[in-house]
Write an enzyme that holds these catalytic residues in place. Sequence first.
Site, mmCIF file in Angstrom:
data_model
loop_
_atom_site.group_PDB
_atom_site.id
_atom_site.type_symbol
_atom_site.label_atom_id
_atom_site.label_comp_id
_atom_site.label_asym_id
_atom_site.label_seq_id
_atom_site.Cartn_x
_atom_site.Cartn_y
_atom_site.Cartn_z
ATOM 1 N N GLU A 94 -7.928 4.176 7.195
ATOM 2 C CA GLU A 94 -7.803 4.416 5.755
ATOM 3 C C GLU A 94 -9.084 4.957 5.105
ATOM 4 O O GLU A 94 -9.026 5.788 4.197
ATOM 5 C CB GLU A 94 -7.355 3.136 5.042
ATOM 6 C CG GLU A 94 -5.933 2.727 5.350
ATOM 7 C CD GLU A 94 -5.788 2.037 6.695
ATOM 8 O OE1 GLU A 94 -4.652 1.937 7.209
ATOM 9 O OE2 GLU A 94 -6.828 1.574 7.237
ATOM 10 N N ASP A 154 0.778 -1.238 0.000
ATOM 11 C CA ASP A 154 0.000 0.000 0.000
ATOM 12 C C ASP A 154 0.814 1.296 0.000
ATOM 13 O O ASP A 154 0.708 2.123 -0.901
ATOM 14 C CB ASP A 154 -1.003 0.002 1.155
ATOM 15 C CG ASP A 154 -0.397 -0.445 2.488
ATOM 16 O OD1 ASP A 154 0.810 -0.732 2.537
ATOM 17 O OD2 ASP A 154 -1.151 -0.513 3.482
#
Length: 600
Positions: free
Chosen positions: A504, A333
Amino acid sequence: MPRMRTRHIAICVCIVTWVYYFLPGEEAFSYAYVARSSYAADHGSTAVLARYMNDLFHVPPIFATPSSFDWGSVNFTYPPKLTPKLPAPVTKRPRIQHRFKPDARGIAAIQEQRRLEVKRVFEKSWTSYRSKAWMKDALKPISGAYVDQFSGWAATLVDSLDTLWIMGLRDEFYQAVKAVAKIDFGKSTTPTVNTFETCIRYLGGLIAAYDLSGHEVLKTKAIEVGDLLYAGFNTKDGMPVDFINFEGAKQGAGLVVEGQVVSASPGTITMEFSRLSQITGDDKYYAAVSHLMDVFYHGQNDTTLPGMWPMHVSMSEMDVVSGNQFTIGGNADSLYEYLPKAHTLLGSADPSSMKYETMSRTFMDTATENLFFRPMIPGDEDILVSGNVDVWPDGPRLDPESEHLTCFIGGLFALGGRLFNNDEYLETGARLARGCAYAYKAFPTGIMPERYNMVLCPGPDHRKHCAWDEEVYATEAAARTQYTSNLPKGFTTAKDPRYILRPEAIESVFILWRITGDPVWRETAWEMFQAVANATDTEFANAAIVDVTVVDSKKEDYMESFWMAETLKYFYLCFAVTDLISLDDFVLNTEAHPFRLSKG
């Protein structure tokens, strides 16, 4: 106006002007920022000048206790190259943040109530950490015990510094700075030090707190941590180790790079090292990470999915090409996250930094074409979800599995849309952020699971809308019966049904709010906050929950530092004044630590 009051105001204005123009650069910015935003967010503009002077002239006298070992004194067996030099400050950037107008009085009052409620939840967690786990890495929110995960350097304390400042908790901030000043980075409770976690939580947290407050103690401690991490580049080819052998690194002997690591680990150093070079004027940090990222740059189009890198790489072989698994989620990520953000921080005028724009555009186009899909759902919501790709001999194959960790990608694409003047990136980012918000709202708790599957729309273009088909959905769900329980329609699994206080999704919602100014994002943030705060609340703080598919799920005695460093910070910023941590003044690292954007 009485003459005396006029005179006092004039004096204050002169002092502010003097500080802004005549203090050294970093300090001038930091204190000016206090006046404009941090305190104003909590107390309103009428008190700004008074508090500004208090911060400037009445800062507690805090001095750093040097660590028991000077990491800057290590004599390297393999000294890293000291070029390229740090690029000159960026002279012009595209506008990122929406041009906000003041809220109407009624709306402003509602947002103020919401802001204060987020602050209340933070203060409860911080007070419990302060009383029950002080100087430890993390509080256990059910038992009130503590846990040390990261070398015994008080991760939650360092990680939360900038949140304390942003929320206007000045007394608590300076208490924390006094404690940070005494942390001994020359000793470790573990034989090895995790490069990734130390970089994003400790170095990132110290840099951001310095950028906001200008306190020299924080800069001193940031250099100590930076030099510790720099010792991890003492390797034959100048590639960093994933875990630093603490005592071996002190001796200066060459370290051995691991055979295989997740790609996010070496890919998530750029911002911290680059900003540290900007703050200190020492090029060595930037040079080391620039050579590292050259390896990714040169290999980007040679992988089995050209434009992206496999989930695992070998830095010992400088091989970022071999492998057939690709994802935006866990293990990869923040490698992708740091590319547009490094471009924001450094610009593209210098030959050594122009690679970040190229890598950003290339991976964004590849991910759009291969990883993003529009799931089959009962309604017609225009959403996208990020899946995984396995590359087989007959070509790439999309797996419709996603996870909470992928939810940063909506905000990142929106940021890329502004950086690169690309409306398609911005719209893709909005659809991805709506996809995560949809997942939150779909589950009974109002929170999405850690990992889940949905149904792909059939056809060659998985981004196109398809009608709901009950039979197709039932077949897909039946094939995954080991994961199926209490699922909303459209979801075929909740492979990992936990929620561990992750940030997130709200990160992307915050960025979309600040970039578009669309109030729907702020309403989405409030719905998410209420769900999270209610489901995770404990006597002391907030705890991870075991199963988001069940209301009143069992909780785990677990609260990582990112709860206060990231999740609550992003919620708070959704309801605070919009020039507080403006996206035109700061870029946030993967732990939500805001780094000041240097301007030429």
